[in-house]
Design a protein around this motif. Structure first.
Motif, PDB file in Angstrom:
ATOM      1  N   TYR A  26       0.299  -0.827  -0.223  1.00 15.74           N
ATOM      2  CA  TYR A  26      -0.065   0.091   0.061  1.00 15.74           C
ATOM      3  C   TYR A  26       1.149   1.305  -0.192  1.00 15.74           C
ATOM      4  O   TYR A  26       2.254   1.368   0.724  1.00 15.74           O
ATOM      5  N   GLN A  27       0.741   2.329  -0.293  1.00 10.85           N
ATOM      6  CA  GLN A  27       0.776   3.878  -0.202  1.00 10.85           C
ATOM      7  C   GLN A  27      -0.064   4.531   0.779  1.00 10.85           C
ATOM      8  O   GLN A  27      -0.768   4.262   0.889  1.00 10.85           O
ATOM      9  N   THR A  28       0.686   5.459   2.083  1.00 13.19           N
ATOM     10  CA  THR A  28       0.387   5.622   2.765  1.00 13.19           C
ATOM     11  C   THR A  28      -0.274   7.902   1.987  1.00 13.19           C
ATOM     12  O   THR A  28      -0.026   8.202   1.659  1.00 13.19           O
ATOM     13  N   PHE A  30      -3.833  10.552   2.379  1.00 14.78           N
ATOM     14  CA  PHE A  30      -5.211  10.638   2.207  1.00 14.78           C
ATOM     15  C   PHE A  30      -5.169  11.391   1.220  1.00 14.78           C
ATOM     16  O   PHE A  30      -4.527  12.798   1.161  1.00 14.78           O
ATOM     17  N   THR A  77      -7.036  11.195 -11.780  1.00 18.01           N
ATOM     18  CA  THR A  77      -6.185  10.404 -12.276  1.00 18.01           C
ATOM     19  C   THR A  77      -6.235   9.733 -13.246  1.00 18.01           C
ATOM     20  O   THR A  77      -6.831   9.557 -14.384  1.00 18.01           O
ATOM     21  N   LEU A 187      -6.521  -4.565  -2.180  1.00 19.90           N
ATOM     22  CA  LEU A 187      -7.070  -4.077  -0.976  1.00 19.90           C
ATOM     23  C   LEU A 187      -8.148  -4.697  -0.423  1.00 19.90           C
ATOM     24  O   LEU A 187      -8.405  -5.166  -1.219  1.00 19.90           O
ATOM     25  N   THR A 245      -3.542   2.928   0.242  1.00 17.99           N
ATOM     26  CA  THR A 245      -4.479   3.256  -0.864  1.00 17.99           C
ATOM     27  C   THR A 245      -3.056   1.944  -1.893  1.00 17.99           C
ATOM     28  O   THR A 245      -1.940   1.870  -1.565  1.00 17.99           O
ATOM     29  N   ASN A 285      -4.824  11.800  -8.142  1.00 17.30           N
ATOM     30  CA  ASN A 285      -5.704  11.259  -6.380  1.00 17.30           C
ATOM     31  C   ASN A 285      -7.089  10.920  -6.378  1.00 17.30           C
ATOM     32  O   ASN A 285      -7.435  11.224  -5.661  1.00 17.30           O
ATOM     33  N   ALA A 287      -8.495   7.748  -6.094  1.00 12.18           N
ATOM     34  CA  ALA A 287      -8.165   6.020  -5.946  1.00 12.18           C
ATOM     35  C   ALA A 287      -8.313   5.761  -4.889  1.00 12.18           C
ATOM     36  O   ALA A 287      -9.416   6.674  -3.455  1.00 12.18           O
ATOM     37  N   PRO A 288      -8.834   3.779  -4.826  1.00 13.88           N
ATOM     38  CA  PRO A 288      -9.635   3.215  -3.762  1.00 13.88           C
ATOM     39  C   PRO A 288      -8.886   3.893  -2.751  1.00 13.88           C
ATOM     40  O   PRO A 288      -7.412   3.959  -2.747  1.00 13.88           O
ATOM     41  N   TYR A 289      -9.456   3.075  -1.155  1.00 16.61           N
ATOM     42  CA  TYR A 289      -8.538   3.694  -0.278  1.00 16.61           C
ATOM     43  C   TYR A 289      -9.358   2.833   1.095  1.00 16.61           C
ATOM     44  O   TYR A 289     -10.790   2.539   0.837  1.00 16.61           O
ATOM     45  N   LYS A 290      -8.182   2.379   2.225  1.00 16.92           N
ATOM     46  CA  LYS A 290      -8.824   1.393   3.787  1.00 16.92           C
ATOM     47  C   LYS A 290      -8.543   2.352   4.395  1.00 16.92           C
ATOM     48  O   LYS A 290      -7.086   3.440   4.494  1.00 16.92           O
TER      49      LYS A 290
END
Length: 454
Positions: A26-28, A30, A77, A187, A245, A285, A287-290
């Motif tokens: 993952y990339q960190t 927000f 993106t 993810l 991400t 910017n 992108a999905p994220y958790k």
């Protein structure tokens, strides 16, 4: 800085050439401007749309906002993929005005509503087929409001993808882990975590540890962002660095895939002659994220009184009225209750915002019974609600000492618009028709004569 989570995944299609290791990377951060490539050199340098992208890829942009949105809030993106998204068949309507998608043609109900957890299906059902809409506010056609869905799934989406053009999807697993395969990477989200899929991004859901159920907030308004901190200062609530991400990964497959699109509250289906997850590199910017809810820094009263639930806001979708959200996501996680001379559970209240509540695990501190993990409740604008009779009695009479609320995570979706129930929500056997009775034992306590003699 990268964070890695070990995950196992079976690639069933032997004709698929997949750039994927046994580790999820993952990339960190927000809302960062991310850059990632599965093959070195796939990202162009210095321009977004070169005449001949590397490796014979196609350049494609996904816009999350209008082109002329201010730079600080502009979302887009660039993808570099094996085949452009225009390579798809004609869509056919597969679900129209069904119980799962159409609200009742009535005004929002004025009394509190509550549901028991939905049982897991005893037949094979994937994530899309297992979605049922509980309530809707606003309208995706006007880019306002949100919809609340419950999902219950037992099988993977096999050679099947989903794209929601109506809104972004905030997914909250309550039971079972989700593996989310998206155009921009992969993810996982397990209970006590959330995942957000941007509007217009294709994805599929696999179930690495078996059947899963949970909640979805479909946000039709502006994209979720972190709330402003104001007097809290520079740190607190959800921190940017705790959002993850995925990095680029791709499938080069000529196997046929079904693509289901949600548009205008209806579901459409088309056929692709390839995997839609063929983005080799991307930057941007959108992108999905958790996010792990256990990383939320709760802030509350350390003197007296019970703070408003807005202090627990993880993500917000602002409206065009300052201070009034199109949708808020609030999480009540592990925290200390220390307020003195105070009724500590949520007070009796009537709000201008409409409120949906779910429970991931444990017990909610305002309910002695009837609200269990997987359950749901709706309190529309100005609908009175608060602690049930047993909780009120216990909280009123207890000795106040510092108390830590643990092993419990509840959450709320709040919206400035009224929530309209669907026919499915009204007709499901899980609806609690006697919910209002949980307050019936709140007896009159007023003693005017005693006051007169004091």
């Amino acid at each position: 800085m990268n964070s890695k989570l070990s995950v196992e995944r079976e690639v069933r299609d032997t004709a698929t050439r997949t750039r994927l290791t046994n580790e999820l990377t993952y990339q960190t951060g927000f809302g960062n401007e991310f850059s990632t490539e599965a093959i070195s050199g796939a990202l162009p340098i210095g321009q977004n749309n070169p005449q001949k992208p590397a490796f014979g890829l196609y350049a494609e942009q996904l816009s999350g906002t209008s082109f002329t949105t201010a730079r600080a809030t502009n979302l887009r993106t660039w993808m570099y993929r094996i085949r452009p998204s225009v390579l798809q068949g004609t869509y056919r309507l597969i679900r129209k005005d069904s119980n799962a998608l159409a609200p009742l043609d009535v005004a929002p109900l004025p009394e509190a509503q509550r549901w028991n957890p939905q049982p897991l299906p005893d037949t094979p059902v994937d994530f899309v087929d297992g979605l049922n809409t509980l309530a809707i506010s606003g309208d995706p056609a006007t880019l306002s409001g949100a919809a609340v869905h419950l999902y219950a799934a037992t099988i993977d989406m096999d050679r099947k993808a989903f794209v929601n053009t109506d809104g972004e999807m905030l997914i909250i697993p309550q039971q079972g882990t989700l593996c989310l395969i998206t155009e921009l990477g992969m993810l996982t989200a397990k209970p006590r975590e959330i995942a957000v899929i941007p509007r217009g991004l294709k994805f599929a859901v696999h179930l690495p540890d078996g059947p899963s159920r949970g909640y979805v907030c479909e946000n039709h308004g502006s994209a979720f962002r972190l709330p402003d901190l104001g007097l809290i200062g520079a740190s607190g609530l959800a921190n940017r660095r705790d959002f993850l991400t995925p990095v680029a990964r791709f499938e080069d497959s000529d196997a046929a895939h079904e693509l289901i699109a949600k548009t205008g509250g209806q579901l459409w289906s088309t056929t692709l002659d390839h995997s839609p997850f063929d983005v080799v590199a991307w930057h941007g910017n959108v992108a999905p994220y958790k996010y792990d809810l256990d990383r939320f820094q709760s802030i509350g009263s350390i003197s007296f009184d019970h703070p408003d639930p807005s202090i627990y806001t993880v993500l917000t979708s602002p409206s065009d009225t300052p201070g009034t959200a199109n949708a808020d996501f609030c999480a009540l996680t592990t925290r200390w209750a220390v307020a003195e001379h105070t009724f500590r559970p949520p007070y009796f209240h009537r709000n201008v915002m409409s409120e949906f509540m779910g429970l991931i695990c444990g017990a909610h501190d305002a309910k002695a019974g009837g609200f269990v993990p997987g359950g749901a409740s709706i309190h529309n604008a100005f609908t009175p609600h608060g602690p049930d009779a047993e909780t009120y009695r216990r909280a009123r009479d207890t000795t106040l000492e510092p108390h830590k609320i643990t092993e419990s995570i509840a959450f709320m979706f709040e919206t400035r618009l009224p929530l309209r129930l669907t026919a499915w929500a009204v007709q499901t056997p899980q609806r609690q028709h006697d919910y209002q009775q949980c307050w019936s034992a709140l007896a009159k306590q007023f003693d005017g004569d005693r006051h007169a003699t004091e």
